[in-house]
Design an enzyme around this catalytic site. Structure first.
Site, PDB file in Angstrom:
ATOM      1  N   ARG A  23       0.840  -1.206   0.000  1.00 49.82           N
ATOM      2  CA  ARG A  23       0.000   0.000   0.000  1.00 49.82           C
ATOM      3  C   ARG A  23       0.871   1.251   0.000  1.00 49.82           C
ATOM      4  O   ARG A  23       2.083   1.179   0.208  1.00 49.82           O
ATOM      5  CB  ARG A  23      -1.003  -0.014   1.176  1.00 49.82           C
ATOM      6  CG  ARG A  23      -0.390  -0.329   2.535  1.00 49.82           C
ATOM      7  CD  ARG A  23      -1.058   0.433   3.618  1.00 49.82           C
ATOM      8  NE  ARG A  23      -0.987   1.853   3.378  1.00 49.82           N
ATOM      9  CZ  ARG A  23       0.089   2.603   3.640  1.00 49.82           C
ATOM     10  NH1 ARG A  23       1.198   2.076   4.123  1.00 49.82           N
ATOM     11  NH2 ARG A  23       0.070   3.903   3.393  1.00 49.82           N
ATOM     12  N   GLY A  24       0.207   2.392  -0.253  1.00 50.22           N
ATOM     13  CA  GLY A  24       0.945   3.647  -0.428  1.00 50.22           C
ATOM     14  C   GLY A  24       1.238   3.770  -1.916  1.00 50.22           C
ATOM     15  O   GLY A  24       1.774   2.828  -2.530  1.00 50.22           O
ATOM     16  N   CYS A 132      -2.294   9.753   7.568  1.00 46.59           N
ATOM     17  CA  CYS A 132      -2.070   8.448   6.934  1.00 46.59           C
ATOM     18  C   CYS A 132      -0.591   8.060   7.023  1.00 46.59           C
ATOM     19  O   CYS A 132       0.083   8.397   8.016  1.00 46.59           O
ATOM     20  CB  CYS A 132      -2.576   8.447   5.492  1.00 46.59           C
ATOM     21  SG  CYS A 132      -2.697   6.797   4.771  1.00 46.59           S
ATOM     22  N   ASP A 201      -2.004  10.413  -3.660  1.00 43.82           N
ATOM     23  CA  ASP A 201      -2.278   9.260  -4.523  1.00 43.82           C
ATOM     24  C   ASP A 201      -2.383   9.721  -5.971  1.00 43.82           C
ATOM     25  O   ASP A 201      -1.928   9.041  -6.885  1.00 43.82           O
ATOM     26  CB  ASP A 201      -3.553   8.547  -4.084  1.00 43.82           C
ATOM     27  CG  ASP A 201      -3.253   7.656  -2.896  1.00 43.82           C
ATOM     28  OD1 ASP A 201      -3.200   8.171  -1.772  1.00 43.82           O
ATOM     29  OD2 ASP A 201      -2.998   6.450  -3.119  1.00 43.82           O
ATOM     30  N   LYS A 212      -5.603  10.118   1.123  1.00 44.63           N
ATOM     31  CA  LYS A 212      -6.384   9.373   2.123  1.00 44.63           C
ATOM     32  C   LYS A 212      -7.595  10.147   2.626  1.00 44.63           C
ATOM     33  O   LYS A 212      -7.505  11.358   2.845  1.00 44.63           O
ATOM     34  CB  LYS A 212      -5.439   9.015   3.288  1.00 44.63           C
ATOM     35  CG  LYS A 212      -6.041   8.215   4.417  1.00 44.63           C
ATOM     36  CD  LYS A 212      -6.745   6.953   3.970  1.00 44.63           C
ATOM     37  CE  LYS A 212      -5.877   6.016   3.162  1.00 44.63           C
ATOM     38  NZ  LYS A 212      -6.652   4.994   2.424  1.00 44.63           N
TER      39      LYS A 212
HETATM   40  C1  RUB Z   1      -2.096   5.736   1.347  1.00 42.74           C
HETATM   41  C2  RUB Z   1      -2.132   7.218   1.199  1.00 42.74           C
HETATM   42  C3  RUB Z   1      -0.798   7.928   1.127  1.00 42.74           C
HETATM   43  C4  RUB Z   1      -0.416   8.117  -0.349  1.00 42.74           C
HETATM   44  C5  RUB Z   1       1.007   8.619  -0.517  1.00 42.74           C
HETATM   45  O1  RUB Z   1      -3.368   5.149   1.195  1.00 42.74           O
HETATM   46  O2  RUB Z   1      -3.170   7.837   1.053  1.00 42.74           O
HETATM   47  O3  RUB Z   1      -0.890   9.210   1.711  1.00 42.74           O
HETATM   48  O4  RUB Z   1      -0.558   6.880  -1.032  1.00 42.74           O
HETATM   49  O5  RUB Z   1       1.912   7.666  -0.006  1.00 42.74           O
HETATM   50  P1  RUB Z   1      -3.482   3.546   1.298  1.00 42.74           P
HETATM   51  P2  RUB Z   1       3.435   7.587  -0.545  1.00 42.74           P
HETATM   52  O6  RUB Z   1      -2.932   3.133   2.618  1.00 42.74           O
HETATM   53  O7  RUB Z   1      -4.973   3.286   1.167  1.00 42.74           O
HETATM   54  O8  RUB Z   1      -2.707   2.962   0.131  1.00 42.74           O
HETATM   55  O9  RUB Z   1       4.021   8.935  -0.307  1.00 42.74           O
HETATM   56  O10 RUB Z   1       4.049   6.483   0.286  1.00 42.74           O
HETATM   57  O11 RUB Z   1       3.366   7.241  -1.996  1.00 42.74           O
END
Ligand code: RUB
Length: 317
Positions: A23-24, A132, A201, A212
């Protein structure tokens, strides 16, 4: 292997993205590029059409694994770019592998550069609030800490998945003091916050941020308290699809992530949207690997960094 010739390894990665073990938005993108790389590498035959078929099957299962983060689509497009022109299996295999390697390297490097650029906005004694669990936002905090700045962090719980726990664990491992708060405490705590840092995202061509669920409420509370609201995002979080008029699909997940239905009276509905949209007017700036940009420069970032071709590809679906 399924009927599209997609290997088990790829199915596993797509399933892990769907179930949020992976995730992320950044990690999802790198994992998708890696899955395509493996798919190309594992095919030992010399039937060009068959390798194309496998890659197309892989593309479809990866893209459908989670709908909101454009980083996933951008990663898949970048990894498969130019593949339709390959005339030999070996050429196609080598192209996908080198595209994937380049995407993964650039993506990891981008997070590092964002950390260095963003950390200049943090001064010793500052309290940061983050929502998040964003690698890009945490990269900024860690870079400031590594520079010897005394930074403390408020991390929201981020119901229902509680990614805030990942954030405080990560900060604690880096010896950065943090305080966990429930999501509804954001406006109350904001008077003690100096700056808000969140990840992304998707960033739309009009500068709106998709992140998020609850991010837009954090932005409103920050604006009311005159606290800068900064987004930390690699350029592959910008969406060429939105240039072509597409609206970002906001993922809605199973209601059971929020509540056991047996606890509810009959007839009560539950909704679980997991992302929301923060309009550009509430965003101070976006820290990217090419520098700090205004949300209103989103279209230019897309054309310059992702290329006009990404906009044409977005039109094709
Ligand atoms: C994760 C989320 C993060 C972004 C950015 O949502 O909203 O703020 O994805 O993350 P989920 P990064 O847990 O539902 O995937 O900077 O790590 O790309």
């Amino acid at each position: 292997m399924d009927t599209d010739g997609v290997t088990l390894g790829l199915i596993e990665i797509a399933d892990s993205i769907k179930s949020m073990e992976i995730r992320g938005a950044g990690l999802i993108a790198r994992s998708a590029a890696e899955a395509l790389r493996q798919q190309a590498q594992e095919y030992q035959g010399d039937d060009l059409a068959e390798l194309h078929r496998r890659l197309e099957g892989s593309r479809r299962s990866l893209i459908s694994s989670r709908p909101t983060a454009i980083s996933l689509w951008n990663a898949v497009q970048a990894t498969l770019r130019g593949s339709s022109k390959a005339t030999e299996t070996e050429e196609l295999r080598a192209l996908v592998i080198s595209n994937a390697d380049r995407f993964i390297e650039r993506s990891s490097k981008a997070v590092e550069i964002i950390g260095r650029i963003g950390s200049k906005r943090l001064k010793s004694g500052m309290a940061v609030l983050t929502h998040c669990n964003s690698k890009a936002a945490l990269g900024v905090i860690k870079a400031a800490h590594a520079d010897g700045k005394d930074i403390s962090v408020y991390a929201t719980e981020s119901r229902p998945w509680r990614q805030g726990l990942l954030t405080v664990r990560d900060l604690s491992a880096a010896q950065i003091p943090s305080t966990l708060i429930i999501d509804s405490a954001v406006r109350w705590i904001m008077k003690e916050v100096d700056i808000v840092l969140v990840g992304a995202d998707t960033i739309c061509s009009n500068g709106a941020l998709i992140n998020k669920i609850g991010t837009s409420q954090v932005a409103l509370a920050a604006e009311e308290a005159r606290v800068p609201f900064i987004v930390c995002a690699e350029t592959y979080k910008f969406s060429p699809k939105t240039v072509m008029g597409e609206l970002v699909e906001i993922e809605e997940r199973d209601a059971r992530e929020i509540v056991d239905p047996r606890e509810l009276p009959a007839g009560v509905k539950v909704r679980n949207p997991v992302f929301d949209s923060t309009p550009a007017e509430h965003i101070d700036s976006i820290v990217t690997e090419i520098g700090v940009v205004s949300p209103y420069a989103a279209y230019e970032v897309i054309v310059r960094e992702l290329g006009q071709e990404s906009i044409f590809e977005a039109n094709e679906g």
